[in-house]
Design an enzyme around this catalytic site. Structure first.
Site, PDB file in Angstrom:
ATOM      1  N   GLU A 129      -7.399  -1.474  14.787  1.00 14.44           N
ATOM      2  CA  GLU A 129      -7.984  -2.357  13.784  1.00 14.44           C
ATOM      3  C   GLU A 129      -6.999  -3.455  13.376  1.00 14.44           C
ATOM      4  O   GLU A 129      -5.835  -3.198  13.085  1.00 14.44           O
ATOM      5  CB  GLU A 129      -8.365  -1.532  12.557  1.00 14.44           C
ATOM      6  CG  GLU A 129      -8.876  -2.377  11.414  1.00 14.44           C
ATOM      7  CD  GLU A 129      -9.090  -1.563  10.135  1.00 14.44           C
ATOM      8  OE1 GLU A 129      -9.118  -0.325  10.224  1.00 14.44           O
ATOM      9  OE2 GLU A 129      -9.212  -2.179   9.074  1.00 14.44           O
TER      10      GLU A 129
ATOM     11  N   ARG B 196       0.829  -1.203   0.000  1.00 13.27           N
ATOM     12  CA  ARG B 196       0.000   0.000   0.000  1.00 13.27           C
ATOM     13  C   ARG B 196       0.867   1.257   0.000  1.00 13.27           C
ATOM     14  O   ARG B 196       1.790   1.384   0.792  1.00 13.27           O
ATOM     15  CB  ARG B 196      -0.926   0.008   1.211  1.00 13.27           C
ATOM     16  CG  ARG B 196      -1.864  -1.186   1.170  1.00 13.27           C
ATOM     17  CD  ARG B 196      -2.940  -1.128   2.208  1.00 13.27           C
ATOM     18  NE  ARG B 196      -3.769  -2.319   2.095  1.00 13.27           N
ATOM     19  CZ  ARG B 196      -4.771  -2.632   2.899  1.00 13.27           C
ATOM     20  NH1 ARG B 196      -5.068  -1.803   3.899  1.00 13.27           N
ATOM     21  NH2 ARG B 196      -5.478  -3.730   2.722  1.00 13.27           N
TER      22      ARG B 196
ATOM     23  N   ARG C 241       0.095  -6.635  12.127  1.00  9.97           N
ATOM     24  CA  ARG C 241      -0.492  -6.042  13.331  1.00  9.97           C
ATOM     25  C   ARG C 241      -0.703  -7.097  14.413  1.00  9.97           C
ATOM     26  O   ARG C 241      -0.641  -6.778  15.600  1.00  9.97           O
ATOM     27  CB  ARG C 241      -1.809  -5.340  12.989  1.00  9.97           C
ATOM     28  CG  ARG C 241      -1.553  -4.058  12.187  1.00  9.97           C
ATOM     29  CD  ARG C 241      -2.810  -3.236  12.004  1.00  9.97           C
ATOM     30  NE  ARG C 241      -2.499  -2.008  11.268  1.00  9.97           N
ATOM     31  CZ  ARG C 241      -3.389  -1.076  10.947  1.00  9.97           C
ATOM     32  NH1 ARG C 241      -4.664  -1.250  11.301  1.00  9.97           N
ATOM     33  NH2 ARG C 241      -3.035   0.006  10.289  1.00  9.97           N
TER      34      ARG C 241
ATOM     35  N   SER D 169     -11.004  -6.354   9.067  1.00  9.98           N
ATOM     36  CA  SER D 169     -12.162  -5.638   8.561  1.00  9.98           C
ATOM     37  C   SER D 169     -12.940  -6.632   7.711  1.00  9.98           C
ATOM     38  O   SER D 169     -12.389  -7.198   6.769  1.00  9.98           O
ATOM     39  CB  SER D 169     -11.688  -4.455   7.724  1.00  9.98           C
ATOM     40  OG  SER D 169     -12.759  -3.620   7.384  1.00  9.98           O
TER      41      SER D 169
ATOM     42  N   ARG E 159       1.646   0.737  10.351  1.00  8.20           N
ATOM     43  CA  ARG E 159       1.272   1.166   9.012  1.00  8.20           C
ATOM     44  C   ARG E 159       2.490   1.106   8.094  1.00  8.20           C
ATOM     45  O   ARG E 159       3.310   2.024   8.068  1.00  8.20           O
ATOM     46  CB  ARG E 159       0.691   2.592   9.059  1.00  8.20           C
ATOM     47  CG  ARG E 159       0.010   3.051   7.785  1.00  8.20           C
ATOM     48  CD  ARG E 159      -0.655   4.399   7.979  1.00  8.20           C
ATOM     49  NE  ARG E 159      -1.673   4.379   9.014  1.00  8.20           N
ATOM     50  CZ  ARG E 159      -2.937   3.989   8.816  1.00  8.20           C
ATOM     51  NH1 ARG E 159      -3.337   3.630   7.622  1.00  8.20           N
ATOM     52  NH2 ARG E 159      -3.800   3.969   9.813  1.00  8.20           N
TER      53      ARG E 159
END
Length: 424
Positions: free
Chosen positions: A349, A262, A391, A352, A277
């Site tokens: 988070e 990403r 994560r 999802s 991130r």
RNA sequence: GGUGACGUGGCCGAGCGGCUGAAGGCGGCGGUUUGCUAAACCGUUAUACGCUGUCAAGGCGUAUCGAGGGUUCGAAUCCCUCCGUCACCGCCA
């Protein structure tokens, strides 16, 4: 992608749903274009019919050696082509505009999704586990990893720049163990089929799942026409693109353990420290393809498949129902799972899970044929992380840290760590 | 990367530029015959969109022979580009 017929039948309902997402009304122009397109199409088809009839007759006339009749018919064709001149362009221009509009409109929220502007509007559905009480000064994962000499951001930055990391020894092994553990759980116990999909995909695939055309800046593009997948949702979901499945094939449950890439274009300054991130991370993805009737039930099932990973790891988490303002482009309903991070004294988070309804299916042209039915219908597609490995690694490190800066290996991972019970 | 061949319906496989949406076969579905099965026989068997119709059944039409352009009165058939498949060579994990 939206069904124009639905918008045509009830423009107000469409605009109302967009408003829940904080978007301006769009139905008026869509309906105008739809009328324009259909009128042009009808006129075009009439002219084409004249042309086709006359052309056929020319062949017959020539077979009879009736040259004068053939010549007369050729004029007829010319006249039909004259009528035809502008119509395809009119139709194509209107179609292009309509497609441009539709391609950029997100999925409509499901009825039971709460209204809200941002993450503050999300609703807690349930929570599980109790945060551990530490009787020593806790470190975050960066301090732990660097302290052990097993997490090297500086070296990764020299190689690749910011938002990369190199894991070493026990932590590299822990990352691999987590991926293998999750994959085994989802395949052996939850009925997902393991897939090893392409990591480089074409823009058609990205359009299908909804990353394009709107979110191009989030992607890493190669010098060829390919992009690196931001999630294996793209590869897995597109596995059924342009196909007609049998109802007996559904639900089709797939999982993959892949790197995700990403660009994080809009996230400058956010989560700059640590592994939260990154430009590159591993994720075990879950994708289900199912019928419209079963998608809600399947959605629940998927969240539980994701939550189960955290339960086995004994990591506290809460499950949130996202409000209209916090949902992704493709989703009509999303649950996020947030794991407890001691260093941040909050939940972050880690998964999802979204029901995309037929939104992606329309873009991909993925259909199924109901048993005993002739007509095809669009499938429903769902995706969820089961889980984000990077994560999860952070969560394990922080929740399982010892006073001396070492990290205990969660019992369920010990077999995957070759018997190791402690890192460092 | 080079050379060559090739992409037709669920599958196999025909197809001189002119009633070809596409022969034939297999498979599927419905039916006849039948103690059961098998066999035989008859029929049927793509998708999308538009118009019409009570957004029904049905009817009419347009498009689709890998995709997109072009030539032509007319293209599955000729030309170009792209995508893909196969074979051999080269290179390589």
């Amino acid at each position: 992608m939206h069904d124009v017929k639905l918008i045509r039948d009830d423009p107000q309902a469409f605009d109302d749903a967009l408003a829940r997402r904080g978007l301006k009304p769009a139905a008026k122009r869509i309906v105008e274009l739809d009328i324009l397109i259909r009128a042009a199409m009808t006129a075009k088809q009439a002219a084409e019919n004249r042309r086709n009839q006359a052309s056929k007759a020319i062949g017959l006339a020539k077979a009879r050696k009736d040259e004068s009749e053939a010549a007369r018919l050729m004029e007829e064709v010319e006249s039909a082509k004259y009528d035809l001149a502008q119509l395809p362009e009119t139709e194509a221009a209107a179609s292009a505009e309509l497609e441009e509009i539709l391609a950029n409109i997100p999925n409509l929220p499901a009825e039971d999704v709460p209204d809200g502007a941002d993450e503050h509007g999300n609703e807690k559905v349930r929570e599980w586990g109790t945060p551990r009480n530490f009787d020593f000064f806790i470190r975050d994962h960066v301090a732990l990893g660097e302290g052990l000499g097993l997490m090297d951001f500086a070296a990764a930055a020299r190689i690749s720049g910011a938002r990369f990391v190199a894991l070493k020894g026990g932590l590299a092994r822990l990352e691999r163990a987590l991926g293998a553990f999750m994959l085994d759980l989802q395949t052996n116990e939850h009925g997902f089929t393991e897939i090893s999909p392409p990591l480089l995909v074409r823009s058609e695939a990205l359009y299908g799942t909804g990353q394009l055309p709107k979110f191009a800046e989030d992607l890493f593009r190669t010098t060829s026409e390919h992009s690196l997948i931001p999630t294996s949702e793209v590869s897995l979901t597109n596995l059924v693109r342009e196909t007609i499945l049998a109802e007996s094939d559904l639900p089709m449950r797939m999982t993959a353990h892949t790197p995700c890439f990403r660009a994080e274009a809009g996230s400058a300054g956010r989560d700059v420290r640590g592994m939260i991130r990154q430009h590159q991370f591993y994720k075990v993805e879950l994708v289900s393809v199912t019928t419209p009737e079963n998608s809600s039930e399947e959605h629940e099932y998927m969240v539980h498949c994701a939550e189960e990973v955290l339960k086995r790891l004994d990591l506290p988490f809460r499950t949130m129902l996202l409000c209209t303002g916090d949902m992704g482009f493709q989703a009509r309903k999303t649950w996020d799972i947030e794991v407890w991070l001691p260093s941040q004294n909050t939940c972050r988070e880690i998964s999802s899970c979204s029901n995309c309804g037929d939104f992606q299916a329309r873009r991909m042209d993925a259909r199924y044929r109901p048993a005993g039915d002739r007509k095809t219908r669009f499938v429903h597609t769902l995706n969820g992380s089961g889980l984000a490995v990077g994560r999860t690694l952070v969560a394990v490190m922080e929740n399982y840290q010892n006073a001396d800066g070492t990290i205990a290996v969660p019992p369920c991972l010990v077999p995957y760590m070759g018997g190791m019970t402690r890192i460092g």
